[in-house]
Each structure stands twice: as structure tokens, then as C-alpha cells.
Design an enzyme around this catalytic site. Structure first.
Site, PDB file in Angstrom:
ATOM      1  N   LYS A   1      33.299  46.331 -54.139  1.00  0.00           N
ATOM      2  CA  LYS A   1      33.283  46.834 -52.895  1.00  0.00           C
ATOM      3  C   LYS A   1      32.775  46.061 -51.482  1.00  0.00           C
ATOM      4  CE  LYS A   1      32.042  51.166 -50.253  1.00  0.00           C
ATOM      5  NZ  LYS A   1      30.518  52.189 -50.636  1.00  0.00           N
TER       6      LYS A   1
ATOM      7  N   TRP B   1      18.918  50.435 -47.232  1.00  0.00           N
ATOM      8  CA  TRP B   1      18.847  49.162 -47.363  1.00  0.00           C
ATOM      9  C   TRP B   1      18.695  48.040 -46.572  1.00  0.00           C
ATOM     10  CZ3 TRP B   1      21.273  44.836 -48.898  1.00  0.00           C
ATOM     11  CH2 TRP B   1      22.883  45.239 -49.738  1.00  0.00           C
TER      12      TRP B   1
ATOM     13  N   GLU C   1      28.155  48.951 -54.390  1.00  0.00           N
ATOM     14  CA  GLU C   1      28.568  50.123 -55.323  1.00  0.00           C
ATOM     15  C   GLU C   1      29.431  50.565 -55.925  1.00  0.00           C
ATOM     16  OE1 GLU C   1      27.747  52.684 -51.788  1.00  0.00           O
ATOM     17  OE2 GLU C   1      26.216  51.880 -50.894  1.00  0.00           O
TER      18      GLU C   1
END
Length: 800
Positions: A593, A362, A489
Site C-alpha cells: 500500500k 505515527w 497496511e
């Protein structure tokens, strides 16, 4: 001991003034050349030594197994990995029968220069052989941005201290040993052993052609070379070829002051359907064209191409020469990744290395496409056309998951999902909204109605259909999207990820508006009024997670109620966290993250108030660890918007220098295309505060203390707009095109060609700068910059 003094800081080049074997893997990526179709890592001309040998063709891959401890329904059946195709870079040199190899003898001089205006890599070497013969070698390497199938090398050698016998061996080598396989990160590339099967080999005169096919994916790859020589009389040329190897050899006796010169033209082509004879004809034609243009013709066309690009895309920044150099380096690599991709994907590493197996994520739509949309819009359209080409596979994936519409892959080369870790892949449905956002941005920035009708509407419709089948209404009539993974994530399988919900909301509304404009397309896709009504209702009732006690938005439902990560007892060498702690622990703690909610405030800034942005940014700064290279650029953008200009500059430096300073210790696997694009975003969307929501365009630029002046250019609705900023005022100039109306700090401004408009920069209300987790603050951009950028030696890690 050969030492590396770093890269000289200069505005239009990246220069390596010495050679260090320990840094060779990094420079192979940094000096890589590409045009979006061909990718050549900057391996030395003589081929050895190397860290990772790399010659790539966009979308040439091999199928690989995806092992599972326990299989389950819906898991991807096979993976895909980029193939190191036939190497056409190799030019071996023997001097009085002694092979030129920098590991032996004495290296008196070794300099390489990536010229960002000429689009070439230059190398100058003075070498004393073990037999004390001194020679000078100059090479200039190019991957043509104008001629999609062509690359070329100008190679010149001369004796320095007396006459000698020289042998040049120009080669094509297939199935060459790739290099190191020591990286233990599970996301590092798969090393394929001899992935190519010979189909054809031929040589004649100074020309040779090799044709191979991949063993499982069934792709046919053709590579050819031809040469022009300038040599003293008496020189001889011979050629030979075999299944995996072809060689053209020239032998010459050179006196002091004489020079042996060779131009090597290399052509590449591949296909999943065309025959070997057809590909051979294509390659032969490309080589004939190369001989016709000659080195000078190719080099001149390359320089002209780049001159046009820089005229519409250059960023001029006074006050931080390191970042100035890095921004142009970043733009150059983004252009290289996209220029001739022509309806192929842009991998996360471009075509500079095998990191992530050459997969596309993405990152492309969210970070790279915005840059291309405003600097090279035709390239942006081609990437979106590639998404359109794999739409049927995305539809099939959605059906396999029990959903309607299309479910685009998290990571892929050919179009199928390639990730076996489903919480971070299958559940990251936001990729659909990212693609829709790319469509909407491109169409509103170009008014390319033909693209919208033939490509855009269908992408918007099928992505919108997914959200309706994926979400549901709760007891309070809110539309919820549960059990998904957002950009962060470290927070998988969450309910109502704010980024996903807000981007889906925009997707749904854009689809409804698009089918209203293109009724014939809506009829072909069987879009009914009841379906459009459902899209609008879901968008209007979209659940927005908010914590009223803290007065901040939640990254996902309940996120602010999770236990905070114990940053105090996390050691510096335990970052990145995913290499030292189980995902189970990361998923249930407040630790981020990479920018997630903060990214939503960038792309969906229209959904937040200024006060909400400031509070949200401060809250999430304290828990964001930036274990991803995709984070710093977004944090820079929002830091600038909420008034923390020094912090914005700090994050800009981190994004821009990600590869040149090897901040994540893994540039050996390829450059970080998302972070490179993000550096441009941090300047233009951050310091320039450019915002484009729907049909509206606006700017609210402001500079941090160290940067005295900034000029950038954007293409919008076929106009070229130039924005120049200093401490007190902004000058807007229409460099090309018709009058344009946009906003300056919220006030409407109309600009016409030949009549620059000057507006003041309002005074900034300062506030206390937020804190980051202990030890995770970005490096402060100080008053004085060091003269050289210094790549760092450290353990290799693969992070995005």
C-alpha cells in the site's frame, strides 16, 4: 454557471480567481487557517453555502461508541472524535434587506488569496443582488501565530452603484449543522449531532461570550468576540445572546464612496479542569489584549513571525514553479499545525478538517517531526512532550496487552487507543519506535540535554522495555518480533517486519546509551544493568529478513515467497484496493500500500549498502501501488539516493501537489499533513540527500533534469545552514552560528560563518529506471508546466 479556473501558480500565495460550488469542500481545507490551537476551515464569511463547517480546538473531542460484531479482550472501549466548536467566523450581510448569498443574484468577482508571507486569507467579492444592487466586500481573516487564543477578521463593505441600507450581523454559533455526511468510507469522520451543552452566555456592548461543555468527555469550551467599527454617523450597534448563539449587529446607510468597516476579534479557550468563570476571565482577557493590539498590531506581528520562519525554513527551487508554490504551501500548513500546539498532538489533517475524526497517527513522528526538528525545533519538542504526557496511558495499554513498558496508541486524540480494527492498530507496534526515533533525532539535532533528562530518557526506556517483552529469541539466537503490522497496511500480522525490527534496534541502542548518560533518571526508573545488557543483546541479534536468491531484503519473513498480486487484471477504478478487495486477500499477496521497507532504507539508511538499496528499491517499486498519501515522498527520497532523479522529481511533484491538485480526491476532509511534510522531506532528504544518523550530518545533493537550482536551509545544533545546489556544484553557507563539521559525499567538511565553501557534484552513474505496477506510475514532471493547478472533481475517498 460559475467555473473554477484553478489556483494561479505564483511563488508566495495560493490564489483562487473564481468560485465553483463543486470545489468548495476542497478550498475550505486548502485555505484553512490554524495556529495549532485554533483551526478555522475556510467557510465563507456569511456561513452559507458550505460543505463542511469547521471550527476546531486542538484536543477538544467527544467520546463515541466503537461497535463490535463480536467483542474480545483488549479491544478499545470507546472512540474519540474532534468537535466542531463554536463558530466565530460568521459575518452575515444584508443589503436593502436582501441577504448576501453567492447562490443568488450575480457574482461579478470572487477572488481568495492565501498569503504565505502575511499569514492571512484575503477575499474580494463584487456581487449584484437579485434587486440589482451592486456591492463590494473585502475580508481578511487571520488565526494568530503569535497570540495562541486569538483569531480576527477585517471586514469591509461598500456600495458600488449607489446608496443602500446595510446590516452586518457578527455571530457566534454553537451546535451548527456541520454539512455533508455522504462519505461511505469507514474511516471517514463521525458526524456529531449537537455535541455542546450550554453553560453560560452573556453580551455587553460589542462583546459577547458563550461557554459550553461536551456531553461525554466533560471538556469546557469558551468562545468570545469583540469588535471595532468604522461607520458613517447615524449607524447603530446592538447585541444579543442565547444558549447557542450570540450576535452583534450594526446598521448603516451608506452612500456611494462610503465604507462600513468592522474588525472582529475572536478568542477561544478550553479546559478539562478549569471552571466556567475561570475560562470566561481568560477569554475576556484575550479580547482586551486584542483590542489593545488592534488589527494592525496583530497583522504586523503575524508578518514578523512568518518572516523569521521563512528566513530559517524557506526552500527555493528553480525550474518547477508548481512545486515551488506547493513546497511553501506545505511548509505553511505544517507550521500552522504546530506553531501554538504547545504540548498537544498534531492530527493527520491538522486542524483543517474532520478527516480521521481528528486523530493523530505515527505520521506525526515519522513525517512531520523531522521537518519541525530542522525548521522549528521548539515545536518538535512540544509534540514529544505531549507523548510524554500520555505515557501513563501507554503503560496501561501495555499492561492490558500483557506487555511491559509502554504501548502507544495507533490513533488517538486524548491518549487512549481509538481504533477498533486491531490488525492495523494494536499490532502496529512500530509507533513506539517512531516516537523513540523522534526523541533521538531531536536530541542529537539540538543537544537539548534538559529535554533528554526530563522527557527523552523515560520515553526511550519505556519503549525499549516493550520490545524486550514483545520479542523472543529463536533457535538460531536471533531476536524476533512476530505478529506485527508495519507501515504497509496491506501486510498485517507479519513476522519480523523489517521496518519495525530496524527501528526497534535503534530504539534499544538509544535507550541503553541514554541511561548511561543519565544515571539518576535510570535509578528513578529502576533500570538495572541486566536490563541494559538485554537491550544491547536484542539489538545486536535483531532478525533481518533477507532473500539470498533474489538478493533483496524482505519486508517481513517470507514476504518474497507470497504470491504476487494480479496487477494485470486489476482495473484502474479498483484502486484503492482496500475499497474493492478483502483484506484477507491483500494480506497474503505481494502488494504494498505504502512505502515500508523503502521507508526503512530512508530512516535506517545506515543499515544498508548502496547496492542493497538499489536492488531493494527496484524490487519494491514493482509492487507498490501508493494507496496512501504517505508513500510518494519516501519513494522520491530513495529514488534520488539510488540515482533515479527524474523519478524522484515525479514523486516529489505528487507529494507536493497532493492537496492543491486534490490527487486523492479527499482534500475536502482536510489537508494531508504527512504528505505536506513529506514534500519538504523529498526536497531536503531526497534532492538534497541530507542524512542525520546519530551525531553525524551529511549531504550528497543532486538535481533532476528540469530543476536548475535548489536552495534550502536547516537548523542543526543552533546553527542555520544554507545549502545551494546547481548542476555542477554545491555551496554551503553558515548563515548563523559557530563552526560545524559535516560530510559532503562522505568527505569531511568544516564550515564557519562568513566563509562559504563550494564543492563539486560528482557525476552520476545512471541505471535503468524501475517499473511500477501497471497504471500506478507517478505523473511525469514535463518540460513545461501548465499555468494553473486544477483541483479534480471525483468521488471522495479518505486515504492517508
Amino acid at each position: 454557471m460559475i467555473t473554477n479556473k484553478g489556483f494561479v501558480t505564483e511563488p508566495w500565495a495560493v490564489r483562487e480567481v473564481d468560485f465553483d460550488l463543486e470545489l468548495m469542500g476542497q478550498t475550505e481545507s486548502i485555505f484553512a487557517l490554524s495556529n495549532g490551537h485554533i483551526g478555522w476551515r475556510a467557510n465563507l464569511d456569511e456561513g452559507e453555502p458550505h460543505v463542511i463547517a469547521g471550527s476546531y480546538l486542538n484536543a477538544v473531542y467527544e467520546e463515541i461508541p466503537l461497535p463490535y460484531a463480536e467483542t474480545a479482550y483488549g479491544y478499545p472501549e470507546a472512540g474519540q472524535s474532534i468537535v466542531n466548536v463554536t463558530n466565530g467566523k460568521i459575518i452575515r450581510l444584508l443589503v436593502d434587506d436582501e441577504p448576501f448569498d453567492i447562490r443568488y443574484g450575480k457574482l461579478r468577482l470572487h477572488e481568495r488569496v492565501l498569503d504565505l508571507k502575511a499569514g492571512v486569507l484575503r477575499r474580494t467579492v463584487e456581487w449584484e443582488s437579485p434587486t440589482h444592487r451592486v456591492i463590494r466586500v473585502r475580508s481578511t481573516r487571520m488565526v494568530s501565530l503569535v497570540h495562541r487564543a486569538l483569531a480576527a477578521i477585517l471586514y469591509e463593505v461598500e456600495p458600488v452603484d449607489g446608496g443602500a441600507d446595510f446590516v452586518l450581523q457578527s455571530e457566534l454559533v454553537a451546535n451548527e449543522p456541520v454539512g455533508e455526511t455522504t462519505n461511505k468510507d469507514p474511516r471517514a469522520s463521525v458526524i456529531l449531532d449537537s455535541p455542546l451543552a450550554s453553560q453560560f452566555s452573556n453580551h455587553h456592548g460589542t462583546r459577547a461570550v458563550l461557554i459550553h461543555s461536551t456531553k461525554k468527555s466533560g471538556l469546557t469550551v469558551a468562545t468570545g468576540m469583540d469588535h471595532l467599527f468604522t461607520a458613517p454617523s447615524g449607524s447603530e450597534v446592538t447585541s444579543e445572546s442565547g444558549e447557542d448563539h450570540a450576535r452583534v449587529t450594526v446598521t448603516a446607510r451608506l452612500k456611494r464612496g462610503q465604507r462600513l468597516s468592522m474588525v472582529k476579534f475572536v478568542a477561544y479557550g478550553w479546559s478539562s479542569q478549569r471552571s466556567a468563570p475561570a475560562l470566561r476571565s481568560q477569554i475576556e482577557g484575550a479580547l482586551t489584549s486584542a483590542l489593545d493590539h488592534g488589527w494592525r498590531g496583530l497583522a504586523s506581528a503575524q508578518r514578523e513571525y512568518l518572516a523569521e520562519f521563512w528566513a530559517r525554513a524557506d526552500v527555493e527551487l528553480k525550474g518547477d514553479p508548481e512545486v515551488q508554490q506547493a513546497i511553501r504551501f506545505a511548509l505553511f500548513h505544517v507550521l500552522q499545525a504546530a506553531a501554538r500546539a504547545e504540548q498537544r498532538a498534531i492530527p493527520a489533517k491538522g486542524l483543517t478538517g474532520p478527516g480521521y475524526d481528528g486523530h493523530t497517527f505515527w505520521d506525526t513522528e515519522t513525517f512531520v517531526l523531522p521537518v519541525l526538528t530542522y525548521t522549528a525545533p521548539a515545536a518538535a519538542a512540544d509534540v514529544l512532550r505531549w507523548r510524554y504526557q500520555i505515557l501513563d496511558m501507554a503503560r496501561k495499554r501495555a499492561r492490558d496487552l500483557g506487555l511491559r513498558g509502554a504501548a502507544f496508541p495507533w490513533r488517538t486524540i486524548h491518549g487512549e487507543e481509538c481504533s477498533g480494527y486491531w490488525p492495523a492498530s494494536t499490532a502496529a507496534f512500530h509507533i513506539n519506535a517512531d516516537i523513540a526515533d523522534g526523541v533521538l533525532r531531536y536530541v542529537t539535532a539540538t543537544h537539548d540535554l534538559q529535554f533528554e533528562q526530563t522527557v527523552g530518557v523515560e520515553l526511550l526506556v519505556e519503549t525499549a522495555r516493550l520490545w524486550i517483552s514483545l520479542g523472543h529469541y529463536d533457535r538460531n539466537a536471533h531476536f524476533r518480533i512476530d505478529g506485527v503490522t508495519g507501515p504497509d497496511e496491506y501486510s498485517a500480522l507479519a513476522d519480523n517486519n523489517l521496518y519495525t525490527n530496524l527501528m526497534a534496534q535503534r530504539n534499544l541502542r538509544a535507550a541503553a546509551e541514554a541511561v548511561a548518560r543519565h544515571r539518576s533518571v535510570a535509578e528513578r526508573l529502576k533500570v538495572r544493568a541486566v536490563e541494559v545488557k538485554a537491550w544491547r543483546k536484542a539489538a545486536d541479534q535483531m532478525f533481518i529478513a533477507y532473500d539470498p536468491a533474489l538478493e533483496v531484503h524482505q519486508q517481513a519473513s517470507g514476504f518474497t515467497h507470497h504470491e504476487r498480486w494480479d496487477f494485470k487484471h486489476t482495473k484502474p477504478d479498483q484502486y484503492p484496493l482496500f475499497l474493492h478487495f478483502p483484506y484477507f486477500d491483500l494480506y497474503r499477496k505481494q502488494v504494498v500500500k505504502q512505502a515500508d521497507l523503502v521507508l526503512a532504507m530512508h530512516l535506517r539508511g545506515d543499515a544498508f549498502t548502496d547496492e542493497e538499496k538499489a536492488r531493494n528499491f527496484a524490487y519494491y517499486e514493482a509492487i507498490t501501488v501508493r494507496d496512501s498519501s504517505l508513500s510518494s515522498c519516501t519513494q522520491s527520497i530513495i529514488a534520488a539516493e539510488v540515482g533515479h532523479l527524474q523519478l524522484a522529481h515525479d514523486y516529489l511533484g505528487e507529494a507536493a501537489l497532493m492537496d492543491l491538485s486534490d490527487l486523492e480526491h479527499n482534500v475536502r476532509d482536510g489537508v494531508h499533513m504527512g504528505s505536506l511534510a513529506g514534500a519538504w522531506l523529498a526536497v531536503v532528504h531526497g534532492l538534497g540527500a541530507m542524512r542525520h544518523h546519530g551525531d553525524s550530518l551529511g549531504f550528497a545533493p543532486r538535481l533532476p533534469p528540469r530543476i536548475q537550482h535548489l536552495t534550502f536551509r536547516v537548523t542543526f545544533l543552533d546553527r542555520l545552514l544554507k545549502v545551494s545546489v546547481n548542476r555542477t556544484r554545491v555551496t554551503y553557507t553558515m548563515a548563523r552560528g559557530k563552526p560545524l563539521t559535516f560530510a559532503h559525499y562522505g568527505q569531511e567538511l568544516r564550515l564557519t560563518a562568513g566563509r562559504p565553501v563550494v564543492r563539486p557534484v560528482p557525476k552520476l552513474k545512471t541505471s535503468e529506471e524501475p517499473e511500477q505496477p501497471p497504471g500506478r506510475a507517478p505523473a511525469r514532471r514535463g518540460v513545461e508546466a501548465p499555468r494553473l493547478l486544477r483541483p479534480q472533481r471525483a468521488q471522495h475517498r479518505v486515504r492517508r
